[in-house]
Design a protein around this motif. Structure first.
Motif, mmCIF file in Angstrom:
data_model
loop_
_atom_site.group_PDB
_atom_site.id
_atom_site.type_symbol
_atom_site.label_atom_id
_atom_site.label_comp_id
_atom_site.label_asym_id
_atom_site.label_seq_id
_atom_site.Cartn_x
_atom_site.Cartn_y
_atom_site.Cartn_z
ATOM 1 N N ALA A 156 45.045 31.654 45.286
ATOM 2 C CA ALA A 156 45.085 31.157 46.668
ATOM 3 C C ALA A 156 46.145 30.074 46.826
ATOM 4 N N PHE A 157 46.307 29.259 45.787
ATOM 5 C CA PHE A 157 47.322 28.204 45.850
ATOM 6 C C PHE A 157 48.728 28.784 45.742
ATOM 7 N N HIS B 111 49.923 30.586 48.849
ATOM 8 C CA HIS B 111 49.944 29.839 50.110
ATOM 9 C C HIS B 111 51.369 29.822 50.670
ATOM 10 N N ASP C 193 48.248 36.747 41.300
ATOM 11 C CA ASP C 193 47.452 37.311 42.387
ATOM 12 C C ASP C 193 46.663 38.527 41.919
ATOM 13 N N THR D 275 42.528 33.942 38.427
ATOM 14 C CA THR D 275 41.381 33.489 39.213
ATOM 15 C C THR D 275 41.756 33.344 40.685
ATOM 16 N N PRO D 276 40.816 33.621 41.593
ATOM 17 C CA PRO D 276 41.104 33.526 43.036
ATOM 18 C C PRO D 276 41.564 32.141 43.458
ATOM 19 N N ARG D 277 41.025 31.085 42.842
ATOM 20 C CA ARG D 277 41.386 29.731 43.259
ATOM 21 C C ARG D 277 42.873 29.461 43.009
ATOM 22 N N ILE D 278 43.347 29.824 41.832
ATOM 23 C CA ILE D 278 44.773 29.613 41.512
ATOM 24 C C ILE D 278 45.635 30.530 42.368
#
Length: 231
Positions: free
Chosen positions: A152-153, A156, A143, A147-150
């Motif tokens: 975010a997962f 979650h 976090d 990267t933001p994409r990873i």
């Protein structure tokens, strides 16, 4: 003096866990997570030093478990608690994040089982507490730095709750898992270990910090592939 070196290293493991708890309580989950990695290094080298110096004691064994309980039981439980609390809301219930301490409770069971289970002299049965702790420690680091994409997962709520449910069960399971101990460096005797090391380096090179949880999953997968050797 020499005989106290392994226990001193174990106490550094414990100190890392204690400082991590303070930092997590202050909201610095990333720094607390880094100290789990420091604790894991100390946890490796206390056993290494004991074997190298040919010193061992029942006190050292108990001290190691107590240090692991803090660094690899309580600290990851605190990290998960804070991560879930950040995702919670009044509609869901403010008490639910406390279920994260299932990780701490089952880590205690895992360590107690390990201390009395003679089957685990050469390999593990159930996921070791350091592996669970390192998986969880990677989450705030992803976090903070990935990267933001990873991120975010991995942040979650569904993913976090899956960890709270699955990892306690893995720690007390009867799954045989290989230990990273080398009696020799011959390929035939250690091919599964060398495979883990090489693939782990590749995962870190490609995915960075996000490769850390993947390494734990890889460890589980390789152990299942080679499980006949460790039964």
């Amino acid at each position: 003096m020499i005989k106290h070196i392994p226990n001193t290293i174990t106490l550094l493991n414990l100190l890392s866990g204690c400082v991590a708890l303070v930092l997590i309580g202050q909201g610095h989950l990333d720094y607390g997570a880094m100290l789990i990695f420091a604790a894991a290094i100390f946890d490796f080298f206390d056993g290494f030093a004991a074997r190298l110096l040919r010193v061992s004691s029942s006190i050292g064994k108990e001290l190691d478990s107590l240090a692991d309980m803090v660094s690899f039981g309580l600290v990851p439980g605190m990290i998960m608690f804070e991560l879930l609390r950040a995702k919670g809301n009044e509609a869901i219930g403010s008490f639910l994040p406390y279920l994260a301490f299932a990780i701490t409770l089952f880590a205690a069971l895992r360590l107690a089982k390990f201390n009395v289970d003679a089957r685990q002299a050469e390999h593990f049965i159930g996921l070791p507490t350091p592996a669970t702790a390192l998986f969880i420690a990677a989450l705030p680091l992803i976090d903070a730095f990935d990267t933001p994409r990873i991120a975010a997962f991995t942040a979650h709520p569904g993913f976090l709750w899956a960890i709270v449910i699955v990892f306690p069960l893995l720690m007390v399971s009867e799954i045989p898992l290989f230990a990273l101990k080398f009696k020799s460096f011959a390929w035939n005797e250690n091919k599964i270990k060398y495979t883990l090391i090489v693939l782990s380096i590749m995962l870190l090179a490609v995915f960075g910090i996000a490769g850390l949880p993947m390494i734990i999953i890889l460890y589980l997968a390789l152990s299942l592939i080679a499980r006949k050797e460790y039964k």
